[in-house]
Motif scaffolding. Structure first.
Motif, PDB file in Angstrom:
ATOM      1  N   LEU A  95       8.833  -9.053 -10.218  1.00  0.00           N
ATOM      2  CA  LEU A  95       8.657  -8.530  -9.208  1.00  0.00           C
ATOM      3  C   LEU A  95       8.774  -8.606  -7.918  1.00  0.00           C
ATOM      4  N   LEU A 147      -0.567 -12.396 -10.193  1.00  0.00           N
ATOM      5  CA  LEU A 147       0.034 -11.250  -9.850  1.00  0.00           C
ATOM      6  C   LEU A 147       0.076 -10.501  -7.588  1.00  0.00           C
ATOM      7  N   VAL A 149       0.141  -5.146  -7.341  1.00  0.00           N
ATOM      8  CA  VAL A 149       0.990  -4.984  -8.303  1.00  0.00           C
ATOM      9  C   VAL A 149      -0.369  -5.966  -9.776  1.00  0.00           C
TER      10      VAL A 149
END
Ligand SMILES: [Zn+2]
Ligand SMILES: [Zn+2]
Ligand SMILES: [Zn+2]
Length: 276
Positions: free
Chosen positions: A231, A260, A264
């Protein structure tokens, strides 16, 4: 638009009226880590899940570009993937590296030699191609008129190259001690196994519409990104959308999807993304 149990996700802005653009379609043939999910002998919640998005064949994608099928990695599960997704032609193979889960489908190329005639070009960095020639000695050390073996030509990637009218940009990435490749094609980039990206590589990933990045599990790992590391990379690359792949049984699709950030997603086997 739905196709079977899978969704067709439009990628990128629609073309302007009157502008003729080529379409690029990417299909996730497999989104699992090297042992796949479910893991043999494992009784965890994800391995027992009936959600098809929790059942992951070994990682590979098919890129359909200008009417040609480019296979990125030939996974251990390739035969099953080819049957499931009706892949009747392979025009080129691009390899990220020569770990077993990414290349053990190469023997299945025999049927394409038979179906379509000719040899299949296979691209990878020098280490990958050298390993390939070593590991598949029965292919590469055989006399040229041998029958019953795949006919593959190897091409060492040393920089940008052109494939079916499209520039392919290799992106060097660290996979533990190994330096392997990811690839950028247009506004799409695919990086499977990776534990570190240097600044030069991050620069090649700017302005992406779609970024696919390997992410193994929650805990750190010596040769793969953990979820939090992945991330961080996505936040630096700032693609329009990111899809995580090469996933272990740590990740239940529904649970992780809720954790998320916007833009994403977890990839899943059979997911198709279309770019105009
Ligand atoms: Zn792998
Ligand atoms: Zn499990
Ligand atoms: Zn690997």
């Amino acid at each position: 638009m739905k196709r079977g149990p899978y969704f067709l996700v439009p990628l990128g802005a629609s073309p302007l009226k009157g502008e003729l653009l080529e379409e690029m379609k990417l299909t996730f043939l497999g989104t699992g880590t090297s042992v796949g999910v479910p893991v043999i002998g494992c009784q965890c919640e994800v391995c027992r899940s009936h959600d098809p998005r929790d059942q992951r064949l070994r990682a590979s994608v098919l890129l359909e570009l200008n009417g040609r099928n480019i296979l990125i990695d030939a996974s251990t599960d390739f035969r099953q993937q080819a049957l499931r997704y009706g892949i009747n032609h392979i025009h080129a193979i691009i390899l990220t590296h020569a770990h077993a889960d990414h290349i053990f489908g190469l023997d299945e190329m025999r049927i394409y030699n038979y179906l379509q005639g000719g040899v299949i070009p296979c691209y990878g960095n020098r280490t990958t191609i050298n390993s390939l020639r070593e590991m598949f000695k029965y292919i590469f050390a055989a006399p040229p008129d041998s029958k019953g073996i795949p006919r593959i030509t190897t091409h060492i990637v040393e920089g940008r190259f052109e494939l079916f009218g499209q520039e392919v940009i290799p992106v060097e990435v660290h996979h533990g001690e190994l330096k392997i490749l990811g690839y950028r094609v247009g506004s799409l980039a695919y990086i499977a196994d990776c534990s570190h990206l240097e600044e030069d590589s991050l620069r090649l990933l700017q302005g992406l519409d779609l970024f696919i990045l390997g992410t193994l599990r929650y805990k750190p790992h010596p040769t793969h990104f953990s979820l939090s590391q992945a991330l961080e990379v996505v936040a630096r690359v700032r693609p329009r959308r990111a899809y995580l792949t090469h996933l272990s049984h740590d990740f239940g699709y529904n649970k992780v999807s809720r954790e998320l950030p916007p833009g994403v997603h977890l990839a899943y086997d059979g997911l198709e993304l279309v770019s105009d």
